[in-house]
Each structure stands twice: as structure tokens, then as C-alpha cells.
Scaffold this active site. Structure first.
Site, PDB file in Angstrom:
ATOM      1  N   ALA A  13      39.293  56.762  42.906  1.00  0.00           N
ATOM      2  CA  ALA A  13      37.975  57.333  43.194  1.00  0.00           C
ATOM      3  C   ALA A  13      36.992  56.980  42.086  1.00  0.00           C
ATOM      4  O   ALA A  13      37.378  56.665  40.953  1.00  0.00           O
ATOM      5  CB  ALA A  13      38.085  58.848  43.325  1.00  0.00           C
ATOM      6  N   TYR A  58      50.897  56.565  46.990  1.00  0.00           N
ATOM      7  CA  TYR A  58      51.058  57.714  46.098  1.00  0.00           C
ATOM      8  C   TYR A  58      52.520  58.135  45.924  1.00  0.00           C
ATOM      9  O   TYR A  58      52.935  58.477  44.803  1.00  0.00           O
ATOM     10  CB  TYR A  58      50.223  58.890  46.603  1.00  0.00           C
ATOM     11  CG  TYR A  58      48.774  58.551  46.868  1.00  0.00           C
ATOM     12  CD1 TYR A  58      48.092  57.627  46.063  1.00  0.00           C
ATOM     13  CD2 TYR A  58      48.084  59.132  47.920  1.00  0.00           C
ATOM     14  CE1 TYR A  58      46.770  57.302  46.300  1.00  0.00           C
ATOM     15  CE2 TYR A  58      46.750  58.819  48.168  1.00  0.00           C
ATOM     16  CZ  TYR A  58      46.101  57.907  47.369  1.00  0.00           C
ATOM     17  OH  TYR A  58      44.792  57.589  47.616  1.00  0.00           O
ATOM     18  N   HIS A  79      43.671  67.661  47.995  1.00  0.00           N
ATOM     19  CA  HIS A  79      44.185  68.118  46.698  1.00  0.00           C
ATOM     20  C   HIS A  79      45.469  68.926  46.837  1.00  0.00           C
ATOM     21  O   HIS A  79      46.425  68.728  46.084  1.00  0.00           O
ATOM     22  CB  HIS A  79      43.129  68.971  45.984  1.00  0.00           C
ATOM     23  CG  HIS A  79      41.948  68.199  45.517  1.00  0.00           C
ATOM     24  ND1 HIS A  79      40.832  68.789  44.976  1.00  0.00           N
ATOM     25  CD2 HIS A  79      41.688  66.874  45.515  1.00  0.00           C
ATOM     26  CE1 HIS A  79      39.953  67.866  44.664  1.00  0.00           C
ATOM     27  NE2 HIS A  79      40.448  66.695  44.987  1.00  0.00           N
ATOM     28  N   LYS A  97      38.284  69.313  41.015  1.00  0.00           N
ATOM     29  CA  LYS A  97      37.783  70.549  41.583  1.00  0.00           C
ATOM     30  C   LYS A  97      37.203  70.299  42.976  1.00  0.00           C
ATOM     31  O   LYS A  97      36.711  69.194  43.222  1.00  0.00           O
ATOM     32  CB  LYS A  97      36.705  71.140  40.668  1.00  0.00           C
ATOM     33  CG  LYS A  97      35.545  70.177  40.471  1.00  0.00           C
ATOM     34  CD  LYS A  97      34.728  70.503  39.271  1.00  0.00           C
ATOM     35  CE  LYS A  97      33.711  69.419  39.023  1.00  0.00           C
ATOM     36  NZ  LYS A  97      34.315  68.081  38.832  1.00  0.00           N
ATOM     37  N   ASP A 177      31.406  70.804  46.548  1.00  0.00           N
ATOM     38  CA  ASP A 177      31.099  69.747  45.599  1.00  0.00           C
ATOM     39  C   ASP A 177      30.266  70.263  44.431  1.00  0.00           C
ATOM     40  O   ASP A 177      30.735  70.333  43.298  1.00  0.00           O
ATOM     41  CB  ASP A 177      30.378  68.606  46.316  1.00  0.00           C
ATOM     42  CG  ASP A 177      30.218  67.383  45.427  1.00  0.00           C
ATOM     43  OD1 ASP A 177      29.102  67.181  44.914  1.00  0.00           O
ATOM     44  OD2 ASP A 177      31.181  66.633  45.232  1.00  0.00           O
TER      45      ASP A 177
END
Length: 327
Positions: A13, A58, A79, A97, A177
Site C-alpha cells: 500500500a 500473504y 485488517h 488503523k 479513514d
């Protein structure tokens, strides 16, 4: 554990490539070992840039025995899945977060980490910047008297239409966000006894699929109010102000100051206004250092992250016409 914490990264990212990977590479307490992507070419390009191994997928990274901890910079809705997978693989975790978009999931991950003696940390970087420690000290010393009100704002310009922040399936929207910042600032500076008094989320983005702006009203047990503003279609704003019975404190560039920014805290009282200057600091590097320390201690998830999850969920549920998934 002796030597640096060996870190793997799940995903390439933008925040990982721009901020976190350079910090892992620069921090003497961490060693960047590998980066994984579903796109093998992207993994190779990122790994080449930072001098580490490239991993396709992953799960393959989580199977590696030369990694102690992982960083999860995936979209918010992913997440919980990959943090759980990492913990079950015996890895310490630093996750972007919000850690999850459901309080129950946050609590479950905290319990899973604790049961394995693993560190779990949410990547809220601004709380590690020294300027906020100065503010907390001023408040504790009574510099502005009793706290009466707190105003905080974090707003950014509109992302491109294809950005993941416009996708509700990936945990998009302003609340998840930019809303995390003022909510966490209120917890950090006012304490964890905050309660929701009101919430407004404004739909927007392509097809009005997510909330593009929001306002939250919180209150403390002693009656101080917190007015929070957040958004994804605004002029940039990153600040907070605390009003007390005898003065006020104002902090600009509160949440994402660059490493060379010289913080200036304005303290206004009846006798006049003074500017308290602290030295520039790198909150990203400080966060990585704090994570390495947490790994060595097997530190549990901070209580503030658990309370933050509950507040964000209540703000989502109480907002009229909210564009957030029903749960």
C-alpha cells in the site's frame, strides 16, 4: 529477544511504501526482511527498493521462520482477517488503523494476542509525537484551568474515484479513514470516559456509496464537550484546540506533521498568548521504535484502541442516513 525485530509486510500500500517501509529500514531496532503482495511484480519492485525479500501471497510470508512480526497496511475491512492469521502464525502485529471495523473483532484479536504473549499494536502514529506529551503536561499542570471544550478536525482533499476509500466493501468512508484521528485525539487528551452525544455522516463519493464527511459530538463525565470534524472532500485541516476555564491550547499540523516540521503550541490566557516551540521529530520512526519495544515486552493492545473501536462503532450506528454496512 536479542537483535532487531525481524519484520515482514503484508501488502504494498501507498502508506507502506512512502512512510512505514523507510522507517522499518532506518530504525536500528527493526530489520525489514520481506514484503508480500498478491502481485509478484509489485512485491519484487518494492523489495528491490528497500533491499529485502519479495514474497508472492500473504500466507507464504506468514509461513516464514525468519520473521518475528508483521505490518498490515491492507484496506480496513481486511485488517481483522490478516491480523488474526498473523497472530495464529505466532507473529507480533502492527496493523493500520482502524484495527477492525467492529468492536467485537477488536476485542477478539486483543484476546488472541494476549493468549499467545504476542504484541498487538494499532498504527496510530500521531500519539507518539512529543508535541502531544507537552500538551498533556500543560493540561495536567492546570495551564488552562478546567477543560470545558475540545475541537478537533482532520480533513483531506477528495481521493480519485477509484480509490479504496470510496469502496464500502473495503471499509471505505470518512469515519474509518479520517475520523479515527480526532476520535483518538479526544481519547488521548480528555481520557477514556468519553460518551457519544451525537453523530452525523454525510454520504458522498461515487454513487454516494460511503460517508464523505462527518461530525461527532462527545462528552466527558465532567461535562466537557468534544466537537470533531472529519472528511474526504475538503481543504486540508489537521488541528485541535482545547478550551479551559482560564485559557486555551491550539495545535496545528497535529496529526501528520512531516519529520522536519517545528511544532508550535499556542497557549492563550488572560495575561497574553505565548508560543511553545518543540523540536522537529519523526513520529513514524518513533512509532516503529515503540512497536519494537512492544514486541520485546509482548505488550497487549492498548485500552485506548479498544475504547476507540467502541466509539467509532457507536458513531456509525447513531448517524442518520449513514452509508456504512449494517452489522
Amino acid at each position: 529477544m536479542t537483535g532487531p525485530v525481524r519484520v515482514g509486510v503484508l501488502g504494498c500500500a501507498g502508506i507502506a511504501r512512502r512512510r512505514m517501509l523507510p522507517a522499518f529500514h532506518a530504525c536500528p531496532d527493526t530489520q525489514l526482511v520481506a514484503v508480500a503482495s498478491r502481485d509478484e511484480a509489485k512485491a519484487r519492485d518494492t523489495a528491490r527498493e528497500f533491499g529485502c525479500a519479495a514474497v508472492r501471497g500473504y500466507p507464504a510470508l506468514l509461513e516464514r521462520g525468519d520473521i518475528d512480526a508483521v505490518y498490515v497496511p491492507l484496506p480496513a475491512a481486511l485488517h481483522a482477517t490478516w491480523t488474526e492469521a498473523a497472530l495464529r502464525a505466532g507473529k507480533h502485529v502492527l496493523a493500520e488503523k482502524p484495527l477492525t471495523t467492529e468492536p467485537a473483532s477488536t476485542e477478539a484479536l486483543a484476546a488472541l494476542a494476549a493468549s499467545g504473549g504476542l504484541a498487538l499494536m494499532e498504527n496510530v502514529m500521531f500519539v507518539h509525537h512529543p508535541q502531544h506529551a507537552v500538551v498533556r503536561r500543560l493540561l495536567a499542570d492546570g495551564a488552562i484551568g478546567e477543560i470545558r471544550a475540545f475541537h478537533a478536525a482532520f480533513t483531506v482533499p477528495r481521493p480519485p474515484d477509484g480509490d479504496i476509500r470510496h469502496d464500502p466493501a473495503l471499509g471505505g468512508g470518512a469515519l474509518w479513514d479520517t475520523g479515527v484521528y480526532p476520535v483518538r485525539a479526544a481519547l488521548h487528551l480528555l481520557g477514556e470516559d468519553l460518551r457519544v452525544a451525537g453523530s452525523l455522516l454525510v454520504p458522498g463519493g461515487p454513487g454516494d456509496a460511503v460517508d464523505i464527511a462527518g461530525t461527532a459530538l462527545l462528552r466527558t463525565a465532567r461535562g466537557a464537550g468534544a466537537h470533531l470534524t472529519f472528511g474526504l472532500d475538503h481543504a486540508y485541516r489537521s488541528s485541535y484546540e482545547i478550551w479551559g476555564s482560564e485559557g486555551s491550547l491550539t495545535v496545528d499540523r497535529a496529526f501528520t506533521p512531516p519529520a522536519d516540521h517545528v511544532p508550535r503550541i499556542r497557549l492563550a490566557r488572560r495575561t497574553g498568548t505565548e508560543e511553545i516551540t518543540t523540536g522537529p521529530d519523526d513520529q513514524v520512526l518513533r512509532t516503529v521504535t515503540a512497536f519494537a519495544r512492544a514486541v520485546r515486552a509482548g505488550a497487549p493492545l492498548e485500552a485506548a484502541s479498544l475504547r476507540q473501536a467502541a466509539l467509532l462503532d457507536e458513531l456509525a450506528r447513531r448517524a442518520p442516513d449513514a452509508r456504512v454496512p449494517a452489522r
